[in-house]
Design a protein around this motif. Structure first.
Motif, PDB file in Angstrom:
ATOM      1  N   HIS A 185       0.839  -1.207   0.000  1.00 46.23           N
ATOM      2  CA  HIS A 185       0.000   0.000   0.000  1.00 46.23           C
ATOM      3  C   HIS A 185       0.868   1.249   0.000  1.00 46.23           C
ATOM      4  O   HIS A 185       0.588   2.226   0.692  1.00 46.23           O
ATOM      5  CB  HIS A 185      -0.962  -0.023   1.188  1.00 46.23           C
ATOM      6  N   GLY A 186       1.965   1.199  -0.726  1.00 46.78           N
ATOM      7  CA  GLY A 186       2.806   2.386  -0.853  1.00 46.78           C
ATOM      8  C   GLY A 186       3.709   2.616   0.343  1.00 46.78           C
ATOM      9  O   GLY A 186       4.099   1.668   1.033  1.00 46.78           O
TER      10      GLY A 186
ATOM     11  N   VAL B 299       3.839   3.241   3.403  1.00 45.00           N
ATOM     12  CA  VAL B 299       3.241   3.139   4.747  1.00 45.00           C
ATOM     13  C   VAL B 299       4.352   2.973   5.794  1.00 45.00           C
ATOM     14  O   VAL B 299       5.515   2.772   5.447  1.00 45.00           O
ATOM     15  CB  VAL B 299       2.263   1.952   4.772  1.00 45.00           C
ATOM     16  N   PRO B 300       4.017   3.064   7.084  1.00 45.95           N
ATOM     17  CA  PRO B 300       5.073   3.045   8.106  1.00 45.95           C
ATOM     18  C   PRO B 300       6.032   1.854   8.010  1.00 45.95           C
ATOM     19  O   PRO B 300       7.252   2.033   8.109  1.00 45.95           O
ATOM     20  CB  PRO B 300       4.278   3.036   9.419  1.00 45.95           C
TER      21      PRO B 300
ATOM     22  N   VAL C  51      -2.054  -2.201  15.957  1.00 46.17           N
ATOM     23  CA  VAL C  51      -2.712  -0.971  15.503  1.00 46.17           C
ATOM     24  C   VAL C  51      -2.791  -0.890  13.977  1.00 46.17           C
ATOM     25  O   VAL C  51      -3.839  -0.616  13.419  1.00 46.17           O
ATOM     26  CB  VAL C  51      -2.003   0.273  16.072  1.00 46.17           C
ATOM     27  N   VAL C  52      -1.677  -1.098  13.305  1.00 53.33           N
ATOM     28  CA  VAL C  52      -1.732  -1.128  11.845  1.00 53.33           C
ATOM     29  C   VAL C  52      -1.113  -2.406  11.322  1.00 53.33           C
ATOM     30  O   VAL C  52      -0.299  -3.027  11.981  1.00 53.33           O
ATOM     31  CB  VAL C  52      -1.026   0.087  11.169  1.00 53.33           C
TER      32      VAL C  52
ATOM     33  N   PRO D 185      -7.790   5.761   7.383  1.00 53.00           N
ATOM     34  CA  PRO D 185      -7.471   7.186   7.272  1.00 53.00           C
ATOM     35  C   PRO D 185      -7.534   7.707   5.841  1.00 53.00           C
ATOM     36  O   PRO D 185      -7.899   8.850   5.621  1.00 53.00           O
ATOM     37  CB  PRO D 185      -6.052   7.286   7.852  1.00 53.00           C
ATOM     38  N   GLU D 186      -7.164   6.884   4.871  1.00 53.21           N
ATOM     39  CA  GLU D 186      -7.189   7.361   3.489  1.00 53.21           C
ATOM     40  C   GLU D 186      -8.511   7.002   2.788  1.00 53.21           C
ATOM     41  O   GLU D 186      -9.099   7.831   2.117  1.00 53.21           O
ATOM     42  CB  GLU D 186      -6.017   6.770   2.704  1.00 53.21           C
ATOM     43  N   HIS D 187      -8.932   5.763   2.978  1.00 52.19           N
ATOM     44  CA  HIS D 187     -10.121   5.290   2.267  1.00 52.19           C
ATOM     45  C   HIS D 187     -11.359   5.462   3.145  1.00 52.19           C
ATOM     46  O   HIS D 187     -12.011   4.492   3.535  1.00 52.19           O
ATOM     47  CB  HIS D 187      -9.928   3.830   1.864  1.00 52.19           C
TER      48      HIS D 187
ATOM     49  N   ASP E 257     -12.990   0.940   1.789  1.00 53.65           N
ATOM     50  CA  ASP E 257     -11.678   0.408   1.440  1.00 53.65           C
ATOM     51  C   ASP E 257     -11.871  -0.544   0.258  1.00 53.65           C
ATOM     52  O   ASP E 257     -12.512  -1.592   0.391  1.00 53.65           O
ATOM     53  CB  ASP E 257     -11.115  -0.327   2.672  1.00 53.65           C
ATOM     54  N   PRO E 258     -11.336  -0.181  -0.910  1.00 51.24           N
ATOM     55  CA  PRO E 258     -11.624  -1.004  -2.096  1.00 51.24           C
ATOM     56  C   PRO E 258     -11.153  -2.450  -1.953  1.00 51.24           C
ATOM     57  O   PRO E 258     -11.747  -3.345  -2.571  1.00 51.24           O
ATOM     58  CB  PRO E 258     -10.863  -0.275  -3.223  1.00 51.24           C
TER      59      PRO E 258
END
Lengths: 260, 260, 260, 260
Positions: free
Chosen positions: D69-70, D72-73, D103-104, D153-155, D159-160
């Protein structure tokens, strides 16, 4: 990406420019290097304050207490990892530290949270320390959880490190609510478990450190910093006299294969 | 599985039984805890010997010098990691330490190996220190490698930590072959690179530590132990005032997408 | 802080907005999920291109070949770590992967670099493959280094995984310069070492993967991705039937204490 | 050292001898390599059983969904780490995976446990799915915890990846109690939170995987295996076009210093 709150975002630890570095308000080059010892600086980094002599004494005592205990799992892991990947000393230390968890090594944090929550329960519900200890231990038992800070597989008659730390706390007059709760927990065990367990080093460390004012949220840092020193010693020994792969071999040989 | 040599397999660091733990020949409970400070104990764990006062002084000095420098990559990594995985403080410390590599933070080891190899070349080939330094730097340049221990992106006019450590070494009369080689390397740079570079903290640390007798194979341990203290401070701050996800967001926002 | 070059800074892997995610030019939701298998997607993530059928076949073959080999060091490390820190599955996987180094598991990368450098030497210096292999092995011996991709402590008469991968490469007609160099290296060993060594799985993997077009810089990724699958299997077994602490105990028991 | 139970200690995954390696009952060389694809083998390693076609289809779908997903952290962490320590590709992957937490990224595990516990509560207490969902969400809110598997946060409008996975589950007729509970949780949110939240990928993954029969204890393995593939792609890109230090610089620049 927008995760994380956007306000209240700053750091208070360090600022630097081309000519200087200021840490916790002190000039690193002139006021820290050559002026402070590492334990003093560690306390300052974590709390933002210089430690008192007593605080520094107990920080040194607990760091020495938990650093090293022979070929324990975190050390085995680090030595196996450097044997496989000698190009990355940092990887072997990191691997060892990953075993600083809730069950071994890092259990000082677990025990510290338990002591703090039972003190809070005592205050909130108007209980005696014995009542709060009894309630906490009973709840753990109901969930089939171990009693944090109690018992040791090798030192079953008493953990000499815990005994020493607690004796020093008494000598130095720093016994406070966390040490009191630690004793209360120990004292209710025979009734609830049907047998006594000695206080171990990971029970004594949080009790002492919380009573001298170290923050609960950084308690695991004590175990991690201390064990890092030990892992470096073992990795240095491994460089001279490797045993990592032999340990891995013995570990594998211990376990049979069986269809499940 | 049979990997690893089968003889010469022992450890000399620690032995323990039910009642006691003996580390480097000292009883942990009675002779270490409450008696030694952590830096002394660290030196003992690594080298097997008690440090002299001078050795302990410089161990403290270098540990303080390299511990903390603000929101550097290892700290960013640790704070992003605890934000994502708050259940594992140890994981955030480990992630941060994994950036203690050959390029930043861990480059004290790289620089130490370089200094030691140029000293060996000097002795083996009967070179002056300037000749050995020149040969070493030229070889690095031929491989397009950075000169370890020289230059700093922020402190381009001089690294105050390096300057302080080297001044202390002079004051305490501990300058030896490694510090001499460090200066020799610095002095040949203008000729070879066409510009001067200042000595940075990761050049000063190995020079000082090797000259006071710390083992080369454990040099990265200095950086790792020191940075662990700093990471704990940052993770404590993160618990109070989180910035990890914001830092990750800023890092992502900095980079455009483009078809390659 | 200004480290890192400032231009040429972009990513070509993924872009996303509120409604969509595009990876390597494909819409993740409609063109990847449910359309591609994971091995295909892995190849695309790494190379930016869809794999050919042959490339996917060999990616699957090598990932299956290196994933699992019982209670090897990386698995021992992961199982010990989850026993100590059950709260962090990710920590146990990370600890295991840290043993994917230049000596075991990750040595496919070492072997791949060696094969590539000897092919380059062959082309640069107009050598035959036998001459280039001989020069490379001799140089390793002079530095007392192991021959990457050759020999195995358990499978001393031949590594069945390597044999199978190389047979598949022959069947599928993908033998190229890296496999040729691998055979050349094997064939010069008796002369230089005084004994033959069989090709091991970490010799066969890079030879096959480089010949089908996988990038050298990502070779260690093969070992890491594959071993991650295995570690998950072992951590799942550990959750049901723990052996991590027993393995650590056996590892410690294997090693005596002795004054150095 | 005697920690860990002494009986019931065996492994059922792999046995090997000099000539062969048998994994989950299959000969690795002849029955796995070149015969099975990696997703099939992964399922077998974890569960001990060959997957059905449907199980393999959804394993591929979720692995592709969560891999990338790009920036990301976890990716930022891995790229910063390889920039600092290019000698240890494995360290950069390990550092990235350490952010696969509650958390993520690793929250599929959190969400899976939540769904399973609410299904258990439903069955134990004779509740409807809506009642069990309501009780679960209310308990999380009382503890100020996030609702696992909901919101992004983004979608923020959906979320697709989640939408696609759930559509595939409907098409393939695999919707079971976990997907039903996921929808029940989503549907009670407006009432309890005062606003709706869309299901995110880390809600859809455990619902789908648990309904097709993947074990709860290995759920985090899905995220870890998938993200490993993505990290390898990013580290390959980093080798060609480094951005790790720039990302670290941008992260640091985002945060001000302020006295606390």
């Amino acid at each position: 990406m927008r995760i994380g709150k956007q306000d209240n975002a700053y750091t208070s630890i360090t600022k630097s420019d081309a000519a200087s570095i200021t840490v916790r308000g002190m000039d690193l080059a002139s006021e820290v290097i050559g002026q402070l010892d590492f334990t003093h600086y560690f306390w300052m980094l974590v709390t933002g304050q210089a430690p008192t002599e007593t605080q520094k004494f107990f920080a040194n005592a607990v760091l020495c207490a938990i650093a090293e205990h022979g070929l324990v799992p975190s050390v085995a892991v680090a030595r196996m990892t450097i044997a496989a990947a000698p190009e990355a000393f940092q990887g072997a230390v990191a691997a060892g530290l990953l075993g600083c968890g809730s069950v071994v090594l890092g259990s000082a944090e677990t025990a510290g949270k338990f002591l703090a929550s039972q003190i809070a329960a005592m205050e909130r519900d108007g209980l005696s320390s014995a009542e709060a200890a009894r309630a906490g231990v009973a709840a753990l038992r109901a969930n089939r959880q171990a009693i944090p800070g109690m018992g040791h597989p090798e030192h079953s008659a008493g953990d000499p490190r815990a005994n020493r730390l607690l004796a020093l706390a008494r000598e130095h007059g720093v016994e406070g609510p966390h040490i009191a709760m630690l004793y209360a927990v120990r004292d209710v065990l025979p009734d609830i478990l049907g047998r006594s367990l000695p206080i171990n080093v990971n029970g004594a460390i949080p009790a002492v450190m919380l009573d001298v004012g170290f923050p609960l949220a950084a308690l695991k840092g004590i175990s991690l910093l201390a064990r890092t020193a030990s892992l470096i010693g073992h990795l240095q020994e491994e460089a001279e006299r490797p045993i990592g792969f032999m340990m891995a071999g013995a570990a594998a040989d211990r376990i049979e294969f069986s269809e499940s």
